[in-house]
Design a protein around this motif. Sequence first.
Motif, PDB file in Angstrom:
ATOM      1  N   GLY A  84      90.084  57.420  41.518  1.00 13.87           N
ATOM      2  CA  GLY A  84      90.927  58.233  40.589  1.00 13.87           C
ATOM      3  C   GLY A  84      91.457  59.172  41.341  1.00 13.87           C
ATOM      4  N   GLU A  85      91.027  60.273  41.746  1.00  7.49           N
ATOM      5  CA  GLU A  85      91.319  61.352  42.329  1.00  7.49           C
ATOM      6  C   GLU A  85      91.515  61.726  43.564  1.00  7.49           C
ATOM      7  N   THR A  86      92.720  62.937  43.107  1.00  4.01           N
ATOM      8  CA  THR A  86      93.286  63.251  44.460  1.00  4.01           C
ATOM      9  C   THR A  86      92.667  64.444  45.085  1.00  4.01           C
ATOM     10  N   LEU A  87      92.713  64.084  46.749  1.00  4.45           N
ATOM     11  CA  LEU A  87      91.803  64.892  47.418  1.00  4.45           C
ATOM     12  C   LEU A  87      92.017  66.695  47.052  1.00  4.45           C
ATOM     13  N   ALA A  88      92.863  66.591  46.672  1.00  7.28           N
ATOM     14  CA  ALA A  88      93.330  68.336  45.891  1.00  7.28           C
ATOM     15  C   ALA A  88      92.304  68.755  45.200  1.00  7.28           C
ATOM     16  N   HIS A 105      87.790  63.284  57.708  1.00  4.00           N
ATOM     17  CA  HIS A 105      89.164  62.403  56.642  1.00  4.00           C
ATOM     18  C   HIS A 105      89.342  61.564  56.647  1.00  4.00           C
ATOM     19  N   LEU A 107      92.768  60.843  56.940  1.00  4.40           N
ATOM     20  CA  LEU A 107      94.243  61.699  57.278  1.00  4.40           C
ATOM     21  C   LEU A 107      94.388  62.423  58.010  1.00  4.40           C
ATOM     22  N   GLU A 108      95.314  62.541  58.846  1.00  6.32           N
ATOM     23  CA  GLU A 108      95.593  64.172  59.729  1.00  6.32           C
ATOM     24  C   GLU A 108      96.909  64.345  59.168  1.00  6.32           C
ATOM     25  N   GLY A 109      95.868  65.867  59.059  1.00  9.72           N
ATOM     26  CA  GLY A 109      95.957  67.183  58.267  1.00  9.72           C
ATOM     27  C   GLY A 109      95.388  67.279  56.750  1.00  9.72           C
ATOM     28  N   ALA A 110      93.985  66.082  56.658  1.00 10.32           N
ATOM     29  CA  ALA A 110      93.622  66.934  55.516  1.00 10.32           C
ATOM     30  C   ALA A 110      92.721  67.931  55.481  1.00 10.32           C
ATOM     31  N   ARG A 112      93.467  70.868  56.163  1.00  9.91           N
ATOM     32  CA  ARG A 112      94.180  72.286  56.627  1.00  9.91           C
ATOM     33  C   ARG A 112      94.715  71.974  55.087  1.00  9.91           C
ATOM     34  N   PHE A 113      94.975  71.080  54.203  1.00  6.03           N
ATOM     35  CA  PHE A 113      95.404  70.581  53.704  1.00  6.03           C
ATOM     36  C   PHE A 113      94.301  71.390  52.293  1.00  6.03           C
ATOM     37  N   GLU A 116      94.177  74.898  51.706  1.00  4.15           N
ATOM     38  CA  GLU A 116      95.214  75.300  51.038  1.00  4.15           C
ATOM     39  C   GLU A 116      94.734  74.982  49.611  1.00  4.15           C
TER      40      GLU A 116
ATOM     41  N   ALA B 111     100.225  58.197  59.270  1.00  6.76           N
ATOM     42  CA  ALA B 111      98.713  59.022  59.009  1.00  6.76           C
ATOM     43  C   ALA B 111      98.454  60.459  58.413  1.00  6.76           C
ATOM     44  N   ILE B 113      98.274  63.785  56.063  1.00  5.07           N
ATOM     45  CA  ILE B 113      98.064  63.867  54.893  1.00  5.07           C
ATOM     46  C   ILE B 113      99.541  64.209  54.106  1.00  5.07           C
ATOM     47  N   GLU B 119      99.433  62.628  46.362  1.00  2.56           N
ATOM     48  CA  GLU B 119      98.773  64.283  46.794  1.00  2.56           C
ATOM     49  C   GLU B 119     100.032  65.384  46.328  1.00  2.56           C
ATOM     50  N   TYR B 140     101.181  69.678  59.056  1.00  2.08           N
ATOM     51  CA  TYR B 140      99.542  69.160  58.755  1.00  2.08           C
ATOM     52  C   TYR B 140      99.060  68.476  59.799  1.00  2.08           C
ATOM     53  N   CYS B 141     100.040  67.329  60.779  1.00  4.69           N
ATOM     54  CA  CYS B 141      98.811  66.394  61.545  1.00  4.69           C
ATOM     55  C   CYS B 141     100.011  67.607  63.211  1.00  4.69           C
TER      56      CYS B 141
END
Lengths: 299, 153
Positions: A84-88, A105, A107-110, A112-113, A116, B111, B113, B119, B140-141
Amino acid sequence: MMRHLISIGDLDREDINYILKKAEEFEDVARGEKKLRILEGKILGNLFFEPSTRTRMSFETAMKRLGGDVINMTAQEASSIAKGETLADTIRVVSGYCDAIVIRHPLEGAARFAAENSSVPVINAGDGAGQHPTQTLLDLYTIKKECGRLDGITIALMGDLKYSRTIHSLIKALALFDMRIYLISPEALALPEDIIEDVSAEIRRARLEEVISEIDVLYVTRIQKERFPDEEEYRKVSGSYRITAETLKSAKDSMIVMHPLPRVDEIHPSVDSTKHARYFQQSFYGVPVRMAILSEVML
Amino acid sequence: MRELVVSKIKEGTVIDHINAGKALLVLKILKIQPGTDLTVSMAMNVPSSKMGKKDIVKVEGMFIRDEELNKIALISPNATINLIRDYEIERKFKVSPPEVVEGVLKCPNHACISNAEREPITPKFYIKTEEMRATARCHYCGRKIENLDNYIS
């Protein structure tokens, strides 16, 4: 002061040396031989969207050894949140509960996101096939402690060099020091070209028997079954990348074998009792290194 | 006298020397979509002494901001911009690639984000240009992409 730790690429040689030096000062505390409560009253939020045992536990140990507390969200809880909820949003909420967040996580870049969207420092504990900077720092710490230096080392990276985030992070860091790097992998699991291009170090593909007597460090990673289309292919490949005590006979006395663990069968138990095995020591070093990182972002 | 392929505009932005065949991508970058109220004219594969063939886009009644126009350099580094007032060129300049672009390119890494549904995330890329060829790296990746035409979102 370091705000977040997302990628090893965010650190330069000086930053790395600083963290390793700090880790050394924490070793007695990490062993429980000395008490230090510099993080008393601080809370670490462990957000693990993927399963992890040693990374999560060593962060928890590091935090508790320094007098701090830990709140945990496990992969199981994460999956119900994910519905139900976004990572943000998760990050915005949890950063209100704690003084720093450790995130793993898929996903790649998660990470860094997450940084932010966070009001507190974020530490990346692995994002998909992306980065795993705390593992890299403890790997460097192991080399420094066990070989006495980082410059002038000859290291062979062996196993799954294509998908291993540990390897991708590590190779970037190795290039900051004066190292000679050998890559040992089946063709299908070779290090991606764009990573080789990005790294300005002496790198060469090799076979283990060609370089075993020359190297100071043999860094082994797991070859994952799920990377292969059929089991027969996997068995063929994994069998030829298995280290035994016999394999190491022509190695230098001082050569060390490292592995990020867990191992499956790429390092035979006969290696454990040789003078070369350092993987359990390496996993212990995760504690002082993570203590250094936690104290750096939280104080 | 040579016949004009696209008529002169009184006021607005002319994007010239677009690599042949890329005019539609230019409109996409500038977020000019079907249903726009703007008067837009476009010519493709116009003979050019410098480029052999080129595309031209004219947007009437709108002065597009430089930072928006510079994004065109991602797919057409030789493009030139003419800002027209009262049928005269008020300012002329060559596009130069931005160092960072947000919301223009889409990361091909499934893959990553930045491709996660729901998001609140805007794809962001760092641009590097060598010998008139732009490459981009995902913020990001870290994925590096070439041939940026294929990744305009």
